[in-house]
Design an enzyme around this catalytic site. Structure first.
Site, PDB file in Angstrom:
ATOM      1  N   ARG A  89       7.775 -19.414 -10.450  1.00  0.00           N
ATOM      2  CA  ARG A  89       6.487 -19.583  -9.772  1.00  0.00           C
ATOM      3  C   ARG A  89       6.101 -18.396  -8.912  1.00  0.00           C
ATOM      4  O   ARG A  89       4.982 -18.343  -8.420  1.00  0.00           O
ATOM      5  CB  ARG A  89       6.510 -20.845  -8.913  1.00  0.00           C
ATOM      6  CG  ARG A  89       6.597 -22.116  -9.724  1.00  0.00           C
ATOM      7  CD  ARG A  89       6.655 -23.306  -8.795  1.00  0.00           C
ATOM      8  NE  ARG A  89       6.906 -24.517  -9.536  1.00  0.00           N
ATOM      9  CZ  ARG A  89       5.999 -25.459  -9.754  1.00  0.00           C
ATOM     10  NH1 ARG A  89       4.794 -25.330  -9.285  1.00  0.00           N
ATOM     11  NH2 ARG A  89       6.307 -26.532 -10.423  1.00  0.00           N
ATOM     12  N   ARG A 128      -4.234 -38.228 -14.275  1.00  0.00           N
ATOM     13  CA  ARG A 128      -2.782 -38.423 -14.374  1.00  0.00           C
ATOM     14  C   ARG A 128      -2.268 -39.214 -13.179  1.00  0.00           C
ATOM     15  O   ARG A 128      -1.365 -40.043 -13.311  1.00  0.00           O
ATOM     16  CB  ARG A 128      -2.079 -37.059 -14.463  1.00  0.00           C
ATOM     17  CG  ARG A 128      -0.581 -37.154 -14.649  1.00  0.00           C
ATOM     18  CD  ARG A 128       0.039 -35.813 -14.919  1.00  0.00           C
ATOM     19  NE  ARG A 128       0.267 -35.071 -13.677  1.00  0.00           N
ATOM     20  CZ  ARG A 128       0.761 -33.848 -13.632  1.00  0.00           C
ATOM     21  NH1 ARG A 128       1.060 -33.196 -14.742  1.00  0.00           N
ATOM     22  NH2 ARG A 128       0.958 -33.244 -12.482  1.00  0.00           N
ATOM     23  N   ARG A 146      -2.622 -27.346  -4.240  1.00  0.00           N
ATOM     24  CA  ARG A 146      -1.662 -26.952  -5.289  1.00  0.00           C
ATOM     25  C   ARG A 146      -2.262 -25.881  -6.197  1.00  0.00           C
ATOM     26  O   ARG A 146      -1.578 -24.921  -6.564  1.00  0.00           O
ATOM     27  CB  ARG A 146      -1.252 -28.169  -6.119  1.00  0.00           C
ATOM     28  CG  ARG A 146      -0.355 -29.131  -5.359  1.00  0.00           C
ATOM     29  CD  ARG A 146      -0.171 -30.445  -6.093  1.00  0.00           C
ATOM     30  NE  ARG A 146       0.524 -30.259  -7.359  1.00  0.00           N
ATOM     31  CZ  ARG A 146       0.441 -31.115  -8.370  1.00  0.00           C
ATOM     32  NH1 ARG A 146      -0.298 -32.200  -8.276  1.00  0.00           N
ATOM     33  NH2 ARG A 146       1.106 -30.892  -9.474  1.00  0.00           N
TER      34      ARG A 146
END
Length: 190
Positions: A89, A128, A146
């Protein structure tokens, strides 16, 4: 050994495409999110700390994640390869992963990035969140944080792999099968 980094922001479809790639190419799935969620489910000290950070949309420390990856690689020494889902990441993690893999006489074969716009990502994650029970998928403010975290800290990892000639971007909007076919066309060239 085929080692792939499947890359993209939260909600881009990495988990869905990973499963299809695992089946077709017989790879071991290495999802840091799954590993962390397993730690959370087991109530470990690492899991409790990770849950606190994940619920805030913040990344878990590199040394913890690299250690978990090393353990997973060691537990699957006979694998045909690995698919790294949600990792690395940051550029520091990509560099650490290269060092770790070199110590195990292997390397990243390529990075496939699923490109999806922010509005579509937010829509997918909220949808989701209705089924997943994950608080980080149900709160629009956390979702935006995020995505922002991804854009600021994670997106630069693509340049790291571009500099190595290992990056390929794919349009992450379309049917699951269309996207998978495009990914396989790339993987077959590695």
């Amino acid at each position: 050994m085929l080692n792939l980094v499947l890359f993209g922001p939260p909600g881009a479809g990495k988990g869905t495409q990973s499963q299809k790639l695992i089946e077709k190419y017989q790879l071991v799935h290495l999802s840091t999110g799954d590993i962390l969620r397993n730690e959370i489910a087991n109530g470990t000290e690492l899991g409790l700390e990770a849950k606190k950070l994940m619920d805030q949309g913040v990344l878990v420390p590199d040394e913890v994640v690299i250690g978990m990856i090393s353990n997973k690689l060691d537990a699957n020494k006979d694998a045909r390869g690995f698919i790294f889902d949600g990792f690395p990441r940051t550029v520091a993690q990509a560099e650490a992963l290269d060092i770790l893999l070199a110590s195990k006489q292997t390397a990243i074969s390529g990075m496939i990035a699923l490109n999806v716009n922010d509005a579509e990502l937010e829509k997918r994650l909220l949808l989701r969140g209705k089924d997943s029970g994950r608080p980080d998928d149900a709160d629009p403010a956390i979702i935006r944080r995020r995505i922002e975290e991804y854009n600021n800290k994670t997106a630069p990892v693509a340049n790291y792999y571009k500099s190595q000639g290992k990056y390929v971007g794919i349009n992450g909007i379309g049917s699951i099968d269309e996207i998978f076919t495009e990914i396989c066309n790339v993987v077959d060239k590695f």
